[in-house]
Write an enzyme that holds these catalytic residues in place. Structure first.
Site, mmCIF file in Angstrom:
data_model
loop_
_atom_site.group_PDB
_atom_site.id
_atom_site.type_symbol
_atom_site.label_atom_id
_atom_site.label_comp_id
_atom_site.label_asym_id
_atom_site.label_seq_id
_atom_site.Cartn_x
_atom_site.Cartn_y
_atom_site.Cartn_z
ATOM 1 N N CYS A 63 87.422 52.977 82.657
ATOM 2 C CA CYS A 63 88.592 53.176 83.792
ATOM 3 C C CYS A 63 88.127 52.440 84.765
ATOM 4 O O CYS A 63 86.954 51.868 85.160
ATOM 5 C CB CYS A 63 88.694 54.556 83.815
ATOM 6 S SG CYS A 63 88.993 55.518 82.635
ATOM 7 N N GLY B 163 84.819 58.200 84.034
ATOM 8 C CA GLY B 163 83.822 58.957 83.641
ATOM 9 C C GLY B 163 84.146 60.151 82.842
ATOM 10 O O GLY B 163 85.337 60.064 82.319
ATOM 11 N N LYS C 133 84.851 46.549 79.419
ATOM 12 C CA LYS C 133 83.964 45.436 79.936
ATOM 13 C C LYS C 133 82.701 46.462 80.351
ATOM 14 O O LYS C 133 81.522 45.877 80.204
ATOM 15 C CB LYS C 133 84.559 44.801 81.248
ATOM 16 C CG LYS C 133 83.433 43.620 81.569
ATOM 17 C CD LYS C 133 82.947 42.548 80.668
ATOM 18 C CE LYS C 133 81.950 41.668 81.319
ATOM 19 N NZ LYS C 133 81.340 40.883 79.957
HETATM 20 O O1 M6R Z 1 77.030 45.558 80.809
HETATM 21 P P1 M6R Z 1 75.809 45.541 79.628
HETATM 22 O O2 M6R Z 1 75.424 44.148 79.280
HETATM 23 O O3 M6R Z 1 75.064 46.576 79.552
HETATM 24 O O4 M6R Z 1 77.091 45.696 78.333
HETATM 25 C C1 M6R Z 1 76.539 45.996 77.108
HETATM 26 C C2 M6R Z 1 77.640 45.922 75.902
HETATM 27 O O5 M6R Z 1 78.669 46.929 76.297
HETATM 28 C C3 M6R Z 1 78.256 44.581 76.190
HETATM 29 O O6 M6R Z 1 77.373 43.468 75.938
HETATM 30 C C4 M6R Z 1 79.252 44.327 74.721
HETATM 31 O O7 M6R Z 1 78.726 44.458 73.536
HETATM 32 C C5 M6R Z 1 79.902 43.044 74.908
HETATM 33 N N1 M6R Z 1 81.519 43.475 74.966
HETATM 34 C C6 M6R Z 1 79.862 41.994 74.143
HETATM 35 O O8 M6R Z 1 80.500 40.942 74.330
#
Ligand code: M6R
Length: 611
Positions: A2, A102, A606
């Site tokens: 969100c 959250g 994301k």
């Molecule tokens: O923000 P972060 O690097 O902690 O995120 C980790 C994963 O959620 C992130 O790398 C996810 O796997 C991506 N969508 C991959 O492209």
């Protein structure tokens, strides 16, 4: 996940809220809504399932006017995506409206309590309890009601709140979910992430856990959980809004793939030792580096895959045992970690809930902690602190699929391995210098690797209807295959899996048959012969093999595979950084050929700020 926004000022809030939501849309969402306090101090709520265009159409048909408001893009957790479950949520009379990012863990108990008190729930969301709870606690001061509510809420939240009894005030609060506040020239803004504020102000403050902020035309006041005013330094955002926009590329993902040479350069340059053997950026003394007994690298998704490469690199150069682990597993498995062990959280966003929880667990157990993080001021960076946070300078990454952040995370891992190796005396100075020189040449080679794009476009046009793709490799190439498989599946929805090439014959080879596509990565000379033997086993089953291959190895691979995508030569530990480029482009081109929504793949967010 969100996204929340809020505005208070003298302009009409709705367009500003919609613009902010658009800037947060990269986070992933399935419905959206706004609440605005308008004429007669009445709250008008508009919300719609699906894309922001649906909400825009609704607003065009029935406008919501007023100068104070909140907005939300929802990524469903409790209850299906629907108009009803979309935020904002209100109390029964519609006098208090709330947006939330959250998860409220005790929402069921609160729902029972509030229902007994006369609240009528209309949605399946956990968020709705907050609106009813605030109504229940409200005694003429929303600040007090919020403080009391926060004491009762368990879980994570970033909240935006407006209330018709205080029409000139915007409230917000946070715990474990990101929230940024900005104020300029009599206008206040709140948002889940900086891009939503950048067109209004570059000076922002980050709320700490359990803090609330009260914004009116005169400014922002922040309070801790006891209602005591707390002071915040403003953080100046020095990157440009342009870097968060597409800049002529068809998609953010493609733009970000092309930004990798620059990201590599920016991350490396400030860390290149001025004096040989002196690594000023490393928050460890030579003595501390020598005393280390183990490293745990913990992360999720793509960041975890960067951690796996870190494991190979640090073990090889610094001769230190390294565990690379998925954060959601680490946090619950009673890990053995303590003094003389280093815990490294890797996260692009610095907000991933599982990585944050794992970091807290490691700290609680007395480990020394560091972070590799891309977002300045993010929760993980702040919890680790300035000294321990090794920032990757990839710039804002908007596409859900991580590309340039991964690139710089891996680069950071290799730099860490070199520094630890030298300080621990396991990597000779000359060898460290040679690797550092190679790192300096990497951006130019990455530019060359990007030239594979037309080849991959053509290839993807022919392969895009494949239902399964396997990625294989050995050693570092296996770690890379894991990332390639994740990239392909998340943007193209093609079932893809990675296997260590030597493991194929222990089961997965049963899936190979004519028509199957296998993508091999070949960058490690020491493993070349073994990998070629594995590929022969694959082609013998009629499957098609395409190899991303280091130039100097091409000659030996020719004849064993159907097509070769060459990448420039580089040191064994750095070659994966070049090989990942055609693999990212492959995923991108396949997704485009299949007509997928490349930047916002279905079901994904994301920044994964919930468990
Ligand atoms: O923000 P972060 O690097 O902690 O995120 C980790 C994963 O959620 C992130 O790398 C996810 O796997 C991506 N969508 C991959 O492209």
């Amino acid at each position: 996940m969100c996204g929340i926004v809020g505005y208070i000022g003298k302009r009409n809030a709705a367009p500003i809220l919609m613009d902010g939501l658009e800037k947060l849309s990269y986070r992933g969402y399935d419905s959206a809504g706004i609440a605005v306090i308008g004429a007669g101090d009445r709250i008008t709520v508009r919300k719609a399932k699906g894309r922001l265009e649906n909400l825009a159409a609704l607003l065009a048909a029935s406008p919501a006017e007023g100068c104070v408001g909140i907005g939300h893009t929802r990524w469903a957790t409790h209850g299906e995506p629907s108009d009803l479950n979309a935020h904002p949520h209100t109390d029964v009379k519609g006098g208090i409206a709330v947006v939330h990012n959250g998860i409220i863990e005790n929402h069921e108990a609160l729902r029972r309590f509030l229902t007994a008190e006369g609240a009528v729930f209309v949605s399946q969301t956990d968020t709705e309890v907050i609106a009813h709870l605030l109504k229940h606690l409200y005694r003429g001061d929303m600040k007090e009601a919020l403080l009391r509510a926060i004491a009762m809420l368990e879980g994570s939240y970033a909240l935006g709140v407006v209330c018709d009894a205080e029409p000139g005030v915007l409230y917000c609060a946070r715990n474990d979910s990101p929230l940024v506040v900005g104020f300029r020239d009599g206008e206040g803004f709140i948002a889940s992430d900086i891009p939503a504020l950048l067109s209004h102000t570059r000076d922002v403050l980050f709320l700490e856990d359990k803090e609330i902020a009260r914004l009116d035309l005169g400014g922002v006041s922040v309070y801790d959980a006891y209602g005591t005013p707390s002071h915040h330094e403003l953080f100046h955002v020095d990157w440009d809004i342009d870097s968060a926009e597409k800049g002529g590329y068809a998609h953010y993902m493609l733009k970000e793939i092309h930004e990798q040479p620059e990201a590599l350069q920016k991350t490396f340059a400030p860390r290149r030792p001025q004096t040989p053997g002196v690594y000023e950026w490393l928050p460890l003394s030579p003595e501390e580096a020598r005393r280390l007994r183990k490293i745990s690298i913990v992360a999720c998704g793509t960041a975890y895959h960067a951690g796996v490469i870190g494991k190979y690199a640090i073990e090889r150069l610094a001769r230190l045992p390294v565990e690379a682990e998925i954060a959601s597993e680490y946090r619950y498995r009673d890990p053995i970690i303590g003094e003389e062990e280093l815990f490294i959280a890797v996260s692009q966003s610095g907000e991933t809930a599982d990585t944050l929880a794992a970091l807290r667990e490691a700290k609680r157990r007395g480990a020394r902690v560091m972070a590799v993080c891309n977002v300045v001021g993010s929760t993980i960076a702040r919890e680790v602190g300035e000294v321990g946070t090794l920032y990757t300078y990839a710039g804002p990454e908007i596409a859900v699929a991580s590309t340039k952040a991964y690139m710089t995370q891996v680069e950071m891992m290799v730099m860490l391995a070199i520094a630890l190796g030298e300080l621990r005396g396991t990597l000779p100075r000359q060898e460290a210098d040679r690797m550092l020189r190679e790192l300096a040449q990497l951006p130019a080679k990455a530019h060359q690797a990007l030239e594979s794009e037309p080849l991959l476009q053509r290839f993807a046009a022919g392969a895009s209807q494949k239902k399964h793709v396997f990625f294989v490799g050995r050693g570092l190439d296996y770690a890379l295959s894991m990332e390639a498989a994740l990239k392909l599946k998340e943007v193209s929805y093609i079932f893809s899996e990675a296997y260590a090439a030597g493991e194929l014959k222990h089961g997965p080879i049963a899936l190979l048959q004519p028509g199957r596509l296998v993508v091999a990565t070949i960058t490690q000379p020491a493993l070349l012969e073994k990998t070629i033997s594995n590929l022969r086993e694959v082609t013998a089953r009629g499957a098609t093999v395409v190899a991303v291959c280091r130039e100097s190895l091409v000659e030996k691979v020719e004849g064993s595979v159907e097509q070769i995508i060459p990448i420039p030569d580089a040191d064994d530990l750095l070659a994966p950084l070049l090989a990942v480029i055609p693999l990212q482009l492959f995923a991108y081109c396949m997704a485009v050929s299949r007509g997928c929504d490349v930047d916002k793949p279905r079901n994904l967010a994301k920044s994964v700020t919930v468990e």
